[in-house]
Write a protein that holds these residues in place. Sequence first.
Motif, mmCIF file in Angstrom:
data_model
loop_
_atom_site.group_PDB
_atom_site.id
_atom_site.type_symbol
_atom_site.label_atom_id
_atom_site.label_comp_id
_atom_site.label_asym_id
_atom_site.label_seq_id
_atom_site.Cartn_x
_atom_site.Cartn_y
_atom_site.Cartn_z
ATOM 1 N N LYS A 75 0.820 -1.214 0.000
ATOM 2 C CA LYS A 75 0.000 0.000 0.000
ATOM 3 C C LYS A 75 0.852 1.262 0.000
ATOM 4 C CE LYS A 75 -3.905 -2.096 2.477
ATOM 5 N NZ LYS A 75 -4.775 -2.018 3.675
ATOM 6 N N ASN A 76 2.184 1.114 0.001
ATOM 7 C CA ASN A 76 3.081 2.281 0.093
ATOM 8 C C ASN A 76 2.672 3.173 1.265
ATOM 9 O OD1 ASN A 76 4.708 1.597 -2.093
ATOM 10 N ND2 ASN A 76 3.342 2.606 -3.549
ATOM 11 N N THR A 77 2.433 2.552 2.390
ATOM 12 C CA THR A 77 1.949 3.279 3.561
ATOM 13 C C THR A 77 2.802 2.933 4.773
ATOM 14 O OG1 THR A 77 -0.303 3.328 2.698
ATOM 15 C CG2 THR A 77 -0.036 3.686 5.058
ATOM 16 N N VAL A 78 3.131 3.943 5.525
ATOM 17 C CA VAL A 78 3.871 3.784 6.776
ATOM 18 C C VAL A 78 2.953 4.191 7.921
ATOM 19 C CG1 VAL A 78 5.844 4.607 8.116
ATOM 20 C CG2 VAL A 78 6.093 4.166 5.678
ATOM 21 N N TYR A 79 3.060 3.491 9.026
ATOM 22 C CA TYR A 79 2.188 3.731 10.172
ATOM 23 C C TYR A 79 3.004 4.111 11.398
ATOM 24 C CZ TYR A 79 -0.916 0.999 7.174
ATOM 25 O OH TYR A 79 -1.646 0.533 6.118
ATOM 26 N N LEU A 80 2.352 4.820 12.302
ATOM 27 C CA LEU A 80 2.911 5.056 13.626
ATOM 28 C C LEU A 80 1.834 4.701 14.637
ATOM 29 C CD1 LEU A 80 5.409 6.102 15.207
ATOM 30 C CD2 LEU A 80 4.202 8.289 15.376
ATOM 31 N N GLN A 81 2.038 3.600 15.313
ATOM 32 C CA GLN A 81 1.120 3.177 16.379
ATOM 33 C C GLN A 81 1.553 3.858 17.669
ATOM 34 O OE1 GLN A 81 -1.643 1.065 16.176
ATOM 35 N NE2 GLN A 81 -2.005 1.624 18.317
ATOM 36 N N MET A 82 0.639 4.617 18.240
ATOM 37 C CA MET A 82 0.925 5.339 19.474
ATOM 38 C C MET A 82 0.135 4.681 20.602
ATOM 39 S SD MET A 82 0.601 9.186 17.895
ATOM 40 C CE MET A 82 1.008 9.977 19.453
ATOM 41 N N ASN A 83 0.827 4.041 21.504
ATOM 42 C CA ASN A 83 0.177 3.398 22.650
ATOM 43 C C ASN A 83 0.417 4.215 23.911
ATOM 44 O OD1 ASN A 83 -0.732 1.197 21.096
ATOM 45 N ND2 ASN A 83 1.228 0.158 21.340
ATOM 46 N N SER A 84 -0.604 4.261 24.745
ATOM 47 C CA SER A 84 -0.539 5.028 25.998
ATOM 48 C C SER A 84 0.018 6.429 25.781
ATOM 49 C CB SER A 84 0.303 4.276 27.036
ATOM 50 O OG SER A 84 -0.263 3.026 27.329
ATOM 51 N N PRO A 85 -0.567 7.176 24.861
ATOM 52 C CA PRO A 85 -0.061 8.536 24.646
ATOM 53 C C PRO A 85 -0.235 9.392 25.893
ATOM 54 C CG PRO A 85 -2.160 8.260 23.535
ATOM 55 C CD PRO A 85 -1.758 6.906 24.021
ATOM 56 N N LYS A 86 0.634 10.389 26.005
ATOM 57 C CA LYS A 86 0.612 11.302 27.138
ATOM 58 C C LYS A 86 0.338 12.720 26.618
ATOM 59 C CE LYS A 86 4.166 8.533 29.458
ATOM 60 N NZ LYS A 86 5.535 8.541 30.039
ATOM 61 N N PRO A 87 -0.119 13.614 27.473
ATOM 62 C CA PRO A 87 -0.348 14.991 27.024
ATOM 63 C C PRO A 87 0.883 15.615 26.369
ATOM 64 C CG PRO A 87 -1.396 14.655 29.135
ATOM 65 C CD PRO A 87 -0.618 13.398 28.848
ATOM 66 N N GLU A 88 2.064 15.245 26.811
ATOM 67 C CA GLU A 88 3.283 15.805 26.215
ATOM 68 C C GLU A 88 3.550 15.286 24.806
ATOM 69 O OE1 GLU A 88 2.984 14.356 29.234
ATOM 70 O OE2 GLU A 88 4.790 13.178 29.732
ATOM 71 N N ASP A 89 2.766 14.311 24.345
ATOM 72 C CA ASP A 89 2.875 13.846 22.962
ATOM 73 C C ASP A 89 2.058 14.721 22.010
ATOM 74 O OD1 ASP A 89 2.750 10.489 24.209
ATOM 75 O OD2 ASP A 89 4.535 11.599 23.548
ATOM 76 N N THR A 90 1.341 15.671 22.560
ATOM 77 C CA THR A 90 0.555 16.582 21.733
ATOM 78 C C THR A 90 1.463 17.362 20.797
ATOM 79 O OG1 THR A 90 -1.215 16.818 23.361
ATOM 80 C CG2 THR A 90 -0.940 18.615 21.782
ATOM 81 N N ALA A 91 1.197 17.272 19.500
ATOM 82 C CA ALA A 91 2.048 17.916 18.494
ATOM 83 C C ALA A 91 1.450 17.704 17.114
ATOM 84 C CB ALA A 91 3.462 17.329 18.522
ATOM 85 N N MET A 92 2.006 18.412 16.135
ATOM 86 C CA MET A 92 1.743 18.102 14.740
ATOM 87 C C MET A 92 2.734 17.016 14.350
ATOM 88 S SD MET A 92 -0.191 18.976 12.149
ATOM 89 C CE MET A 92 -0.670 20.707 12.205
ATOM 90 N N TYR A 93 2.223 15.949 13.783
ATOM 91 C CA TYR A 93 3.070 14.830 13.378
ATOM 92 C C TYR A 93 3.247 14.841 11.862
ATOM 93 C CZ TYR A 93 3.123 12.862 18.038
ATOM 94 O OH TYR A 93 3.338 12.668 19.388
ATOM 95 N N TYR A 94 4.514 14.747 11.446
ATOM 96 C CA TYR A 94 4.855 14.815 10.036
ATOM 97 C C TYR A 94 5.500 13.520 9.570
ATOM 98 C CZ TYR A 94 4.356 19.880 10.622
ATOM 99 O OH TYR A 94 3.874 21.141 10.896
ATOM 100 N N CYS A 95 5.170 13.130 8.366
ATOM 101 C CA CYS A 95 5.810 12.021 7.697
ATOM 102 C C CYS A 95 6.882 12.589 6.774
ATOM 103 C CB CYS A 95 4.752 11.257 6.899
ATOM 104 S SG CYS A 95 5.354 9.880 5.928
#
Length: 126
Positions: A75-95
């Motif tokens: 699928k030419n797709t990359v994933y990021l599985q985020m487990n147990s995220p924390k408030p400090e993970d709040t951000a814009m995420y870029y590929c």
Amino acid sequence: VQLVESGGGSVQAGSSLRLSCAASGYPHSSNCMAWFRQAPGKEREGVAAIQTPGGSTYYADSGEGRFTISQDNAKNTVYLQMNSPKPEDTAMYYCAAGPSSGGYCFPESRWLYNYWGQGTQVTVYS
């Protein structure tokens, strides 16, 4: 070259979230795909990288332990599985996509990545 991120949103701390990056048109020399993030007022920082199509993974300190990078080559797709995220993970995420260096994909070295998506916002609330 087009990298399109999706899957962001507002989630509760301790839950889970999976980001996707659909890639098209980039040259085969760009054999590293990575996730970066940028919070307001902070520098963009690396999270994780993966060698494509080989699948070797590399994690920055910010992504080690709770995040998992993976890919679906068909699928030419990359994933990021985020487990147990924390408030400090709040951000814009870029590929991002770029060439490997010495056979490695460096998740912190944003200057190695010459193709970027527009980003997807992740907000983690407590």
